[in-house]
Motif scaffolding. Sequence first.
Motif, short mmCIF file in Angstrom:
data_model
loop_
_atom_site.label_atom_id
_atom_site.label_comp_id
_atom_site.label_asym_id
_atom_site.label_seq_id
_atom_site.Cartn_x
_atom_site.Cartn_y
_atom_site.Cartn_z
N ASN A 24 15.41 -4.14 -16.46
CA ASN A 24 15.70 -5.34 -15.69
C ASN A 24 14.86 -5.31 -14.41
O ASN A 24 14.23 -4.30 -14.11
N SER A 25 14.84 -6.40 -13.69
CA SER A 25 14.09 -6.49 -12.44
C SER A 25 14.71 -7.57 -11.58
O SER A 25 14.95 -8.68 -12.06
N PRO A 26 14.95 -7.28 -10.31
CA PRO A 26 15.51 -8.33 -9.45
C PRO A 26 14.58 -9.54 -9.34
O PRO A 26 15.05 -10.66 -9.12
N PHE A 27 13.26 -9.33 -9.50
CA PHE A 27 12.32 -10.45 -9.43
C PHE A 27 12.48 -11.37 -10.65
O PHE A 27 12.42 -12.58 -10.53
N PHE A 271 4.36 -8.11 -17.55
CA PHE A 271 3.34 -7.22 -16.97
C PHE A 271 3.67 -6.89 -15.52
O PHE A 271 3.70 -5.73 -15.11
N ASN A 272 3.95 -7.91 -14.76
CA ASN A 272 4.05 -7.77 -13.31
C ASN A 272 5.35 -7.08 -12.89
O ASN A 272 5.35 -6.31 -11.93
N ARG A 273 6.41 -7.37 -13.58
CA ARG A 273 7.74 -6.95 -13.11
C ARG A 273 8.38 -5.88 -13.96
O ARG A 273 9.23 -5.14 -13.48
N LEU A 274 8.05 -5.84 -15.25
CA LEU A 274 8.68 -4.86 -16.14
C LEU A 274 7.71 -3.76 -16.55
O LEU A 274 8.13 -2.75 -17.10
N LYS A 275 6.42 -4.00 -16.34
CA LYS A 275 5.37 -3.02 -16.67
C LYS A 275 5.28 -2.73 -18.16
O LYS A 275 4.97 -1.62 -18.57
N VAL A 276 5.61 -3.75 -18.97
CA VAL A 276 5.43 -3.61 -20.41
C VAL A 276 4.51 -4.71 -20.93
O VAL A 276 4.37 -5.78 -20.31
N VAL A 277 3.87 -4.43 -22.06
CA VAL A 277 2.92 -5.34 -22.68
C VAL A 277 3.64 -6.12 -23.78
O VAL A 277 4.12 -5.52 -24.75
N LEU A 319 -2.48 -12.96 -17.83
CA LEU A 319 -2.68 -12.52 -16.44
C LEU A 319 -3.09 -13.70 -15.56
O LEU A 319 -2.74 -13.75 -14.38
N LEU A 322 -0.54 -15.67 -13.45
CA LEU A 322 0.13 -15.07 -12.28
C LEU A 322 -0.41 -15.63 -10.97
O LEU A 322 -1.56 -16.03 -10.90
#
Lengths: 322, 322
Positions: A24-27, A271-277, A319, A322
């Motif tokens: 998860n990510s607060p963003f 990509f930006n928030r979870l760092k997964v592809v 990308l 973003l």
Amino acid sequence: MNIDMIRAAAERLSGHARRTPFLNSPFIDDIAGRRVWVKPECLQHTGSFKFRGAWSALSAMDDAQRSGGVVAFSSGNHAQGVAYAAKLHGVAAVIVMPSDSPALKIANTRAFGAEVILYDRETENREEIGADLSAKRGLTLIKPFDEPQVIAGQGTCGLEIAEQAAQAGVTKADVIVCCGGGGLTSGIALALEAEAPGLRARPAEPEGFDDVARSLRSGGIERNNRSAGNICDAILTPQPGDITFPILHRLCGPGLVVSEHDVLAAMGHAFNRLKVVAEPGGAAALAAALFRQDEIDGEDVIVTISGGNVDAPMFQRALETL
Amino acid sequence: MNIDMIRAAAERLSGHARRTPFLNSPFIDDIAGRRVWVKPECLQHTGSFKFRGAWSALSAMDDAQRSGGVVAFSSGNHAQGVAYAAKLHGVAAVIVMPSDSPALKIANTRAFGAEVILYDRETENREEIGADLSAKRGLTLIKPFDEPQVIAGQGTCGLEIAEQAAQAGVTKADVIVCCGGGGLTSGIALALEAEAPGLRARPAEPEGFDDVARSLRSGGIERNNRSAGNICDAILTPQPGDITFPILHRLCGPGLVVSEHDVLAAMGHAFNRLKVVAEPGGAAALAAALFRQDEIDGEDVIVTISGGNVDAPMFQRALETL
């Protein structure tokens, strides 16, 4: 097709398939307007959930059947899942792929140890090629979704979601699942029915390929008009399956439909928030959580990222959002 | 600084930090010439292992100290780790960051509710700025690496590696760790000494910033000549710490040094084969496993991907290596 088959598949997969995390990510939460929990099956072996169903099917065969080898038709994630699961079982796999498949996908499938047989989409029939291979070489066909042991394997992802949601304190939420033929969605729906009845599966599909959403509304199997022409290549299936649809109809909430732009934006946020592809078809559920929030209720939502097999030029398009 | 502090930190982190998975890929193994096991701390909260140390430090403070707020100086990942851990603890955080930090890291740190103060890497001294803020505003400084409770938090990653390696049947291997000041490397080294004595930590650093590799060779603390000018922004630390270096010297194998090109290629392989997003400094250990294989022994190697906070244009450079 029942929960006991999914539990049995989970035992066979233990120590072989990965237990993917729960991210998860607060963003991400801020964009979605609620808490978003992500099950990243892109981190599964071969880069998609398909490894679960392939391992389940192979491990459920008796020795004589399995040692005869397996065959699958696919140019994508099911091909890689079957090829790698067969390699790990030490049995031969033949994957029938269109000769115009991307060279990288053909190379990857071969690198997983499979024999690749190419056919001409225009002049040859893959079912005939498969029937011929099966008859001449004694190979067992592993269908991509409308096959009970494949659905059972995909359902193990739902068992993990039920456990991980409980650990996160989430007892009531929609579970949005990237949906092609409905193997993953129906497997997860069955697992949730048994293990987490406050969680409800809902399919996510691309615009123009919303056969499952329409079938859920009409109550009968509806087909798509087209078979290609959307970036979500992994989930462009003509229609829900004869086995999967009755399960989907009994258990799922309404389907969610997302645009290509929203899918690319969801890949960018992953990509930006979870760092997964995430690949396009694998980002449909996250896109629905982020951009169809008015069609979702509750403080929490759970989504699958069903695969990450995307080439660099397509990822570059994500990308650029973003 | 000892293993009991790491075990105590693991208890404090339980349910707050993520247990990151243990990934591998036969394609990565082929390139590296041995089995490669990857600990993707890019999937940790805030996108790097730094959340572990920050949570450890904050949770170890007494209430009076913690409620006065905290200050940290950081190129970005420690900043985000401290900012988010402070937010979750409900206390104020001031973060001192270089003005050339990636935009994403600065924006994220602010979004986590921290007050950000920028400084010039070339002309200003961040330790002095931090000490000054600490004195004037009564904030408690959380150092990025040379701080026992921070090292203890980072060491929890090593406890997980020890467990996950045992589950994978790996009892003897080098554990290559992306290394700046040595907080993660020393924490992992201490955890491995206690829990997996057949595993040995080795630092990975960028060319021109190999202070730890040189210090390990000479037996004394060596400094870098430069403080900037490499894409691996997360690990461009001037020298190993007074607390970390004796631990590194006692426990680590020789350092590995990687080029910027190899780091970008490793990021590309992590995208393509592992489906995770690595930042340049977070890909140094994987780059060493892939491209410095003659300096590594054994059938297995374990690497950290220590962070994934990378801007899209830099990631595009990595995709272009594929």
